[in-house]
Design a protein around this motif. Structure first.
Motif, PDB file in Angstrom:
ATOM      1  N   TRP A   1     -26.961 -41.708 -47.482  1.00  0.00           N
ATOM      2  CA  TRP A   1     -25.989 -42.265 -48.438  1.00  0.00           C
ATOM      3  C   TRP A   1     -26.712 -42.753 -49.694  1.00  0.00           C
ATOM      4  O   TRP A   1     -26.298 -42.474 -50.821  1.00  0.00           O
ATOM      5  CB  TRP A   1     -25.216 -43.408 -47.781  1.00  0.00           C
ATOM      6  CG  TRP A   1     -24.155 -44.017 -48.654  1.00  0.00           C
ATOM      7  CD1 TRP A   1     -24.334 -44.920 -49.655  1.00  0.00           C
ATOM      8  CD2 TRP A   1     -22.751 -43.741 -48.609  1.00  0.00           C
ATOM      9  NE1 TRP A   1     -23.131 -45.245 -50.232  1.00  0.00           N
ATOM     10  CE2 TRP A   1     -22.137 -44.530 -49.607  1.00  0.00           C
ATOM     11  CE3 TRP A   1     -21.953 -42.926 -47.812  1.00  0.00           C
ATOM     12  CZ2 TRP A   1     -20.762 -44.521 -49.829  1.00  0.00           C
ATOM     13  CZ3 TRP A   1     -20.574 -42.916 -48.027  1.00  0.00           C
ATOM     14  CH2 TRP A   1     -19.998 -43.700 -49.027  1.00  0.00           C
TER      15      TRP A   1
ATOM     16  N   HIS B   1     -24.299 -42.528 -54.140  1.00  0.00           N
ATOM     17  CA  HIS B   1     -22.918 -43.012 -54.240  1.00  0.00           C
ATOM     18  C   HIS B   1     -22.894 -44.431 -54.812  1.00  0.00           C
ATOM     19  O   HIS B   1     -23.754 -45.255 -54.498  1.00  0.00           O
ATOM     20  CB  HIS B   1     -22.251 -42.993 -52.871  1.00  0.00           C
ATOM     21  CG  HIS B   1     -22.220 -41.637 -52.233  1.00  0.00           C
ATOM     22  ND1 HIS B   1     -21.632 -40.546 -52.835  1.00  0.00           N
ATOM     23  CD2 HIS B   1     -22.710 -41.193 -51.035  1.00  0.00           C
ATOM     24  CE1 HIS B   1     -21.756 -39.494 -52.044  1.00  0.00           C
ATOM     25  NE2 HIS B   1     -22.407 -39.854 -50.951  1.00  0.00           N
TER      26      HIS B   1
ATOM     27  N   PRO C   1     -21.462 -48.048 -48.209  1.00  0.00           N
ATOM     28  CA  PRO C   1     -20.976 -47.322 -47.034  1.00  0.00           C
ATOM     29  C   PRO C   1     -20.544 -48.291 -45.944  1.00  0.00           C
ATOM     30  O   PRO C   1     -21.038 -49.420 -45.866  1.00  0.00           O
ATOM     31  CB  PRO C   1     -22.203 -46.527 -46.586  1.00  0.00           C
ATOM     32  CG  PRO C   1     -23.350 -47.412 -46.972  1.00  0.00           C
ATOM     33  CD  PRO C   1     -22.933 -48.070 -48.264  1.00  0.00           C
TER      34      PRO C   1
ATOM     35  N   ALA D   1     -22.527 -38.677 -44.954  1.00  0.00           N
ATOM     36  CA  ALA D   1     -23.055 -39.513 -46.037  1.00  0.00           C
ATOM     37  C   ALA D   1     -23.152 -38.728 -47.337  1.00  0.00           C
ATOM     38  O   ALA D   1     -22.783 -39.224 -48.405  1.00  0.00           O
ATOM     39  CB  ALA D   1     -24.428 -40.059 -45.642  1.00  0.00           C
TER      40      ALA D   1
END
Length: 340
Positions: free
Chosen positions: A232, A237, A241, A197
């Motif tokens: 994550w 990000h 995911p 992650a």
């Protein structure tokens, strides 16, 4: 809603009950299976990679061939053992296969699992650096692979090249835009799921993981997935995911199904060792009449956490039977679980 794919280990053997007697049988039937799976609405065709075994080993020719004969289905691996790989050459192979498929590659990579020979990666010319374990070597190669997939120049051009160069440092070609965001990590532990992650890889969790609590397999796997999702989010990000889990699931809808898989109907998790010092928990197979199967799968916590289900298939039984297996899940099971 779930994406539903198949995962083939690509076995072959000169056995009277097998439809895949040779490597050529397995490769060609894998292509036919992916084409037929796309036609019935399966979302993904994934293949395991094993070296020194009568199983699929070099994935990119197969993935490219499937990419050329299909148009929608995701094409991937579960997983490529990075200990055996040249990360830069792999960037070129993966880029070519992804372009042939029109951007449908979903590559699962990992540090690898116990193999058929002792330290097989040494025969490929690789060995860990000083103070580095083979697992660390695999993860370090994965990071090299990810870095070069970004398509940024890093190599100083020859001042007297055979062909004219563009300005600046050179990158590997062919470059496949977006492929970096479609790399998955096969994690056997909670720690490596978190690591995946943090490094922006999707998560593949198989039918086994290291036993870290003694709890049932699906509970441990669900906990692993939740830790991954938290990591994550913490990493910041800017994309969603994805998480896949693999399962052996067989809907018993005819006498052949009951004969082949009925004995697995009351299976249970198993605990054992995949390496001398690594205790693992192996998830049970599911085999039942569709109504019963729906009830059992509804209680699988890890499936609830995942967006993608990879159905492990008995590839040695041939294309027609495997399409029957997949179609039975799509028709008789998936609607009852709101997967479709």
């Amino acid at each position: 809603m779930k994406k539903i794919g198949f995962l083939s280990f690509g076995h072959w053997s000169d056995h009277p009950a097998y439809k895949t007697r040779t490597a050529a049988d397995t490769l060609l039937q894998s292509i036919d299976l992916a084409v037929a799976a796309e036609e019935i609405g399966v979302d993904g065709a994934y293949f395991r990679v094993h070296h020194f075994a009568a199983q699929l080993a070099s994935p990119f020719p197969l993935l490219a061939a499937i990419g050329a004969k299909t148009s929608k289905i995701e094409i991937g691996t579960g997983v490529i053992d990075m200990r055996y790989e040249n990360p830069l050459y792999m960037v070129e192979d993966a880029g070519a296969a992804d372009l042939i498929s029109g951007g449908r590659l979903q590559l699962g990579i990992s540090r690898g699992s116990p193999e058929q020979v002792i330290e097989g990666w040494r025969h490929f010319g690789y060995e860990p650096g000083e103070g580095e374990t083979d697992a660390e070597m695999g993860r370090n190669k994965a990071m090299q692979f990810l870095e070069r997939l970004n398509g940024e120049g890093f190599a100083t051009p020859n001042p007297y090249p055979m062909f004219p160069n563009p300005p600046g440092l050179l990158r590997l070609e062919p470059y496949a835009k977006g492929l970096r965001d479609r790399i998955w990590w096969g994690a056997a532990s909670n720690a490596t799921a978190v690591w995946a992650a943090e490094n922006g890889m999707h998560l593949q969790s198989s039918t086994l993981k290291f036993d870290e609590s003694g709890k049932p397999f699906h509970v441990q796997q669900a906990e692993q997935i939740r830790l991954y999702k938290e990591a994550w989010k913490k990493a910041g990000h800017q994309r969603e995911p994805r998480v896949s889990v693999s399962r052996s699931i067989f809907a018993l809808v005819n006498d052949e199904d009951r004969y082949l898989f009925g004995q697995q109907a009351n299976g249970s998790d198993k605990f054992g060792y995949i390496e001398a010092d690594k205790r693992a928990v192996f998830g049970k197979s599911y085999a039942a009449e569709p109504d019963q199967l729906i009830k059992e799968l509804a209680n699988d916590e890890a499936i609830q956490e995942a967006d993608t289900i990879l159905l492990t298939i008995p590839n040695t039984l041939g294309v027609d039977y495997n399409i029957h297996v997949l179609s039975s899940i799509l028709t008789h099971v998936a609607p009852g679980l709101d997967w479709r």
